[in-house]
Design a protein around this motif. Structure first.
Motif, PDB file in Angstrom:
ATOM      1  N   HIS A  54       0.767  -1.244   0.000  1.00  0.00           N
ATOM      2  CA  HIS A  54       0.000   0.000   0.000  1.00  0.00           C
ATOM      3  C   HIS A  54       0.804   1.305   0.000  1.00  0.00           C
TER       4      HIS A  54
ATOM      5  N   ASP B 127      -4.001  -0.682   8.652  1.00  0.00           N
ATOM      6  CA  ASP B 127      -2.573  -0.635   8.945  1.00  0.00           C
ATOM      7  C   ASP B 127      -2.312   0.664   9.716  1.00  0.00           C
ATOM      8  N   GLY B 128      -1.185   0.736  10.407  1.00  0.00           N
ATOM      9  CA  GLY B 128      -0.879   1.950  11.160  1.00  0.00           C
ATOM     10  C   GLY B 128      -0.511   3.147  10.289  1.00  0.00           C
ATOM     11  N   HIS B 129      -0.284   2.918   9.013  1.00  0.00           N
ATOM     12  CA  HIS B 129       0.141   3.993   8.109  1.00  0.00           C
ATOM     13  C   HIS B 129      -0.875   4.181   6.987  1.00  0.00           C
TER      14      HIS B 129
ATOM     15  N   ASP C  14       0.670  -3.060  12.785  1.00  0.00           N
ATOM     16  CA  ASP C  14       1.383  -1.857  13.225  1.00  0.00           C
ATOM     17  C   ASP C  14       0.438  -0.732  13.651  1.00  0.00           C
TER      18      ASP C  14
ATOM     19  N   GLY D 112       1.172  -4.344   7.563  1.00  0.00           N
ATOM     20  CA  GLY D 112       2.419  -4.196   8.323  1.00  0.00           C
ATOM     21  C   GLY D 112       2.423  -4.762   9.732  1.00  0.00           C
TER      22      GLY D 112
ATOM     23  N   TYR E 252       5.786  -4.335  12.966  1.00  0.00           N
ATOM     24  CA  TYR E 252       7.244  -4.200  13.128  1.00  0.00           C
ATOM     25  C   TYR E 252       7.639  -4.334  14.584  1.00  0.00           C
TER      26      TYR E 252
HETATM   27 ZN   LIG Z   1       2.268   0.142   8.134  1.00  0.00          ZN
END
Ligand SMILES: [Zn+2]
Length: 317
Positions: A125, A162-164, A229, A275, A277
């Motif tokens: 993404h 996702d976190g982003h 994430d 994601g 991490y």
């Molecule tokens: Zn992410």
């Protein structure tokens, strides 16, 4: 009710061997690491394995990227610096299968909406038409949805938790003809920029809009990407406590469940990863994804699996 297992599009070629990882992220080996984690936890019986899909072709990548970028990647091993993954022939081969896994999962789900399909993929993404970025070599979800649109005339929505922010779909709008017919311009790329309870409220509001688009037959299938994430102990993002993170899974699967009951039709659903991490404890990442999958199995597939989430507090900054 959906079928009782997740129809899983996995084969080892979509993953780099974990022993060969060199850079910051474990993303290139994540499909294999997750499948091994499921096996260790005695959960594989809930996954119906489909390992016979072909890789994406060179032409498939031209759907969402410039020929120059694609040819540089596959012929010269040339990547964008901001990909942050070292190119190897094994990695290049794996991305062809990772995108293919998603495409075949969507393709199967729209033809067999009574089966939830799972693709242990998700490094897509942040890529854009001219370059790879942030662990994402290509926009696999754009390629997959364009192929499904051309084949079936169907339009999808991505719930990207996702976190982003997933920029890839938005960045492809001017480059890929007909993308607005393949991925809804309204609800096609749901991302939430908030934290904790506000995050959950925004998700609910987005699901309301998505509900309308499904009922009006604008959106025909849903891809859910619950990146690990967005969890508060992740190294690269932090929006949700464990309880809140799991609550988001519950909200999405209950949303599909209730909408199916209301409309008396099966909504094609595809689950992918995105994601996560944690250099200190990668099991935390794998456990969150597993919790998401078990939540799906329990809410949509009539299972009653008792799995305990194992997320450890972050040990490193
Ligand atoms: Zn992410």
């Amino acid at each position: 009710m959906k079928d009782q297992r997740l129809h899983t599009f996995y084969q080892p070629k979509m993953s780099v061997n974990p022993d060969n990882l060199t850079g910051y992220t474990q993303n290139p080996a994540k499909p294999r690491l997750l499948m091994e984690y499921l096996e260790r936890n005695g959960l594989l019986e809930f996954f119906l394995l489909d390992d016979n899909f072909p890789p994406m072709s060179r032409e498939d990548f031209y759907i969402a990227h410039t020929k120059e970028m694609v040819d540089n990647f596959f012929d010269k091993g040339k990547t964008s610096k901001i990909l942050h993954i070292k190119w190897t022939p094994e990695y290049a081969e794996s991305v062809k299968y990772e995108s293919a896994s998603l495409y075949h999962a969507i393709r199967h789900a729209v033809q067999h909406p009574e089966e939830v399909c799972f693709s242990p993929s998700g490094a897509f993404h942040h890529a854009n038409p001219t370059r790879s970025a942030l662990f994402c070599a290509f926009s696999g979800q754009v390629i997959a949805s364009m192929k499904v649109y051309h084949e079936f005339g169907l339009c999808g929505s991505y719930i990207d938790l996702d976190g982003h922010y997933g920029n890839s779909i938005d960045n492809s709008r001017d480059f890929v003809p007909d993308i607005d017919k393949a991925i809804s311009p309204i609800c096609g790329n749901i991302n939430i920029i908030a934290r904790h309870q506000v995050y959950i409220e925004e998700l609910k509001a987005n699901l309301k809009t998505l509900r309308n688009e499904i009922i009006e037959d604008i959106v025909h299938y849903v891809v859910f990407c619950h990146g690990a994430d967005s969890h508060e102990w992740d190294e690269l993002a932090s929006q949700l406590s464990t309880e809140e993170w799991v609550e988001c899974s519950r909200l999405v699967y209950t949303f599909i469940h209730d909408l199916q009951n209301e409309t008396h039709k099966q909504i094609p659903l595809i689950v992918i990863l995105c994601g996560g991490y944690r250099r200190d404890d990668y099991n935390s990442v794998l456990s969150l994804h597993t919790t998401d999958l078990v939540t799906c199995l329990n809410i949509l597939c009539g299972q009653d699996i008792n799995y305990k989430t194992e997320v450890l507090p972050r040990m490193i900054k």
